[in-house]
Enzyme design. Structure first.
Site, PDB file in Angstrom:
ATOM      1  N   ARG A  14     -36.639  -9.003 -45.888  1.00  0.00           N
ATOM      2  CA  ARG A  14     -37.612  -8.736 -46.666  1.00  0.00           C
ATOM      3  C   ARG A  14     -37.755  -9.775 -47.661  1.00  0.00           C
ATOM      4  NH1 ARG A  14     -39.584  -3.073 -46.042  1.00  0.00           N
ATOM      5  NH2 ARG A  14     -38.742  -2.447 -44.080  1.00  0.00           N
ATOM      6  N   MET A  23     -40.158  -1.043 -65.286  1.00  0.00           N
ATOM      7  CA  MET A  23     -40.213  -0.173 -64.170  1.00  0.00           C
ATOM      8  C   MET A  23     -38.971   0.089 -63.513  1.00  0.00           C
ATOM      9  SD  MET A  23     -44.105  -1.595 -62.993  1.00  0.00           S
ATOM     10  CE  MET A  23     -44.631  -0.014 -62.293  1.00  0.00           C
ATOM     11  N   GLU A  24     -37.701  -0.094 -63.873  1.00  0.00           N
ATOM     12  CA  GLU A  24     -36.619  -0.153 -62.842  1.00  0.00           C
ATOM     13  C   GLU A  24     -35.350   0.465 -63.372  1.00  0.00           C
ATOM     14  OE1 GLU A  24     -38.261  -3.121 -63.486  1.00  0.00           O
ATOM     15  OE2 GLU A  24     -39.306  -3.067 -61.382  1.00  0.00           O
ATOM     16  N   GLY A  63     -36.185  -8.687 -61.167  1.00  0.00           N
ATOM     17  CA  GLY A  63     -37.207  -8.013 -60.188  1.00  0.00           C
ATOM     18  C   GLY A  63     -37.503  -9.216 -58.971  1.00  0.00           C
ATOM     19  N   ASP A  67     -44.900  -8.981 -73.345  1.00  0.00           N
ATOM     20  CA  ASP A  67     -46.403  -8.672 -73.993  1.00  0.00           C
ATOM     21  C   ASP A  67     -45.940  -7.383 -74.978  1.00  0.00           C
ATOM     22  OD1 ASP A  67     -46.141  -8.278 -70.854  1.00  0.00           O
ATOM     23  OD2 ASP A  67     -46.935  -6.420 -71.711  1.00  0.00           O
ATOM     24  N   ARG A  73     -29.292  -5.641 -64.760  1.00  0.00           N
ATOM     25  CA  ARG A  73     -31.069  -5.956 -64.515  1.00  0.00           C
ATOM     26  C   ARG A  73     -31.343  -6.784 -65.889  1.00  0.00           C
ATOM     27  NH1 ARG A  73     -36.233  -5.538 -63.959  1.00  0.00           N
ATOM     28  NH2 ARG A  73     -37.650  -4.841 -65.153  1.00  0.00           N
ATOM     29  N   GLY A  90     -34.996  -8.576 -66.905  1.00  0.00           N
ATOM     30  CA  GLY A  90     -36.579  -8.513 -66.872  1.00  0.00           C
ATOM     31  C   GLY A  90     -37.300  -8.841 -67.882  1.00  0.00           C
ATOM     32  N   THR A  91     -38.660  -8.602 -67.583  1.00  0.00           N
ATOM     33  CA  THR A  91     -39.467  -8.704 -68.862  1.00  0.00           C
ATOM     34  C   THR A  91     -40.001  -7.207 -69.212  1.00  0.00           C
ATOM     35  OG1 THR A  91     -41.380  -9.003 -67.148  1.00  0.00           O
ATOM     36  CG2 THR A  91     -40.101 -10.933 -68.580  1.00  0.00           C
ATOM     37  N   HIS A 104     -31.411  -3.226 -45.356  1.00  0.00           N
ATOM     38  CA  HIS A 104     -32.044  -4.270 -46.394  1.00  0.00           C
ATOM     39  C   HIS A 104     -31.226  -5.452 -46.798  1.00  0.00           C
ATOM     40  CE1 HIS A 104     -32.723   0.263 -46.681  1.00  0.00           C
ATOM     41  NE2 HIS A 104     -34.008  -0.369 -46.445  1.00  0.00           N
TER      42      HIS A 104
HETATM   43  N1  HPA Z   1     -45.387  -2.386 -67.790  1.00  0.00           N
HETATM   44  C1  HPA Z   1     -44.397  -2.262 -67.138  1.00  0.00           C
HETATM   45  N2  HPA Z   1     -43.769  -3.290 -66.600  1.00  0.00           N
HETATM   46  C2  HPA Z   1     -43.987  -4.465 -67.575  1.00  0.00           C
HETATM   47  C3  HPA Z   1     -44.920  -4.496 -68.521  1.00  0.00           C
HETATM   48  C4  HPA Z   1     -45.754  -3.465 -68.708  1.00  0.00           C
HETATM   49  O1  HPA Z   1     -46.573  -3.466 -69.427  1.00  0.00           O
HETATM   50  N3  HPA Z   1     -44.620  -5.646 -69.102  1.00  0.00           N
HETATM   51  C5  HPA Z   1     -43.404  -6.189 -68.501  1.00  0.00           C
HETATM   52  N4  HPA Z   1     -43.015  -5.606 -67.587  1.00  0.00           N
END
Ligand code: HPA
Length: 245
Positions: free
Chosen positions: A46, A183-184, A23, A207, A90, A92-93, A7
């Site tokens: 990839r 998610m990570e 991500g 959010d 990491r 991210g959001t 990878h």
């Molecule tokens: N769920 C999962 N991951 C995210 C979200 C969410 O609502 N917002 C930003 N990353």
């Protein structure tokens, strides 16, 4: 196995001791082009772009992780085990699930709860609590303080689900003080624990699952820069001998 891997096309030595992992691989390209001096691309297998460059005299790499625990599980394992990487941060959001959070807050994940079965591979007679590297955590908190950024330290949920059948499944975690969902991170923290390395997740709240509010693209960009400055400061400080284990 050894480098290069199925990878990652990088050769041993192509990747710095500290890797920032958004991500999105195009985010990795943006970070390399915007924040790093003399970035050199080391991977495109990839489409998972990775670059090594310099930030204020420190060699730093940035590489996409993809979405979800299986994806970051692969890339972070290979960086730690086959490329001698010591620190993965990491960036991210995350979606806020705790009432106290506001849009654009920076969340530094001291722990990562999860609904994933990633930990089952270790055959433990119970549940493992995935936690951040204390040293990375400490450096990032100090950087956030210095930069005057509003931040919250605590538990996040690393979820296997972006779309859930019942929204309440995610919100239930807030009862235990979990701040936000992404998610990570839990896979990153477990790989770091298993391999004796350092992992940390830093997020901006994009959010709020509590109200349905979300940031505009411009707001995302400003808060992204604030988060990046914390991550880069952390990377420089751990590289100058403060990493520990
Ligand atoms: N769920 C999962 N991951 C995210 C979200 C969410 O609502 N917002 C930003 N990353």
């Amino acid at each position: 196995m050894s480098a290069p891997t199925p990878h990652n096309a990088a050769k041993p030595g192509d990747i710095a001791k500290t890797v920032l992992m958004p991500g999105d691989p195009l985010r990795a390209k943006y970070v390399a082009e915007t924040f790093l001096k003399n970035p050199v691309q080391f991977n495109s297998v990839r489409g998972m772009l990775g670059f090594t460059g310099e930030y204020e005299g420190t060699r730093v790499s940035v590489m996409g992780s993809g979405m979800g625990m299986p994806s970051i599980g692969i890339y972070s394992y290979e960086l730690f085990a086959f490329y001698d990487v010591d620190n993965i941060i990491r960036i991210g959001t995350a979606g806020g699930i705790h009432k106290g959070l506001k849009l654009r807050d920076v969340v530094i994940a001291s722990g990562a709860s999860t609904n994933s079965s990633y930990f089952k591979q270790y055959g433990l007679p119970g549940y493992f609590a995935p936690i951040a590297s204390f040293n990375l955590l400490r450096q990032s908190v100090q950087a956030a303080e210095e930069n005057g950024v509003r931040y919250v330290v605590g538990n996040v949920l690393s979820s296997d689900y972006f779309y859930t059948d019942e929204a309440t499944d995610t919100m239930a975690w807030a009862k235990l003080g979990v701040l936000a969902v992404e998610m990570e991170s839990a896979a990153l923290y477990m790989n770091a624990a298993r391999l004796g390395k350092n992992g940390l997740g830093i997020f901006t709240i994009s959010d709020l699952l509590t109200t349905g509010a979300s940031t505009t693209p411009e707001e995302r960009q400003t808060s992204f820069t604030a988060m990046m400055e914390i991550a880069l400061k952390t990377a420089c400080r751990v590289d100058s001998g403060n990493a520990g284990k």
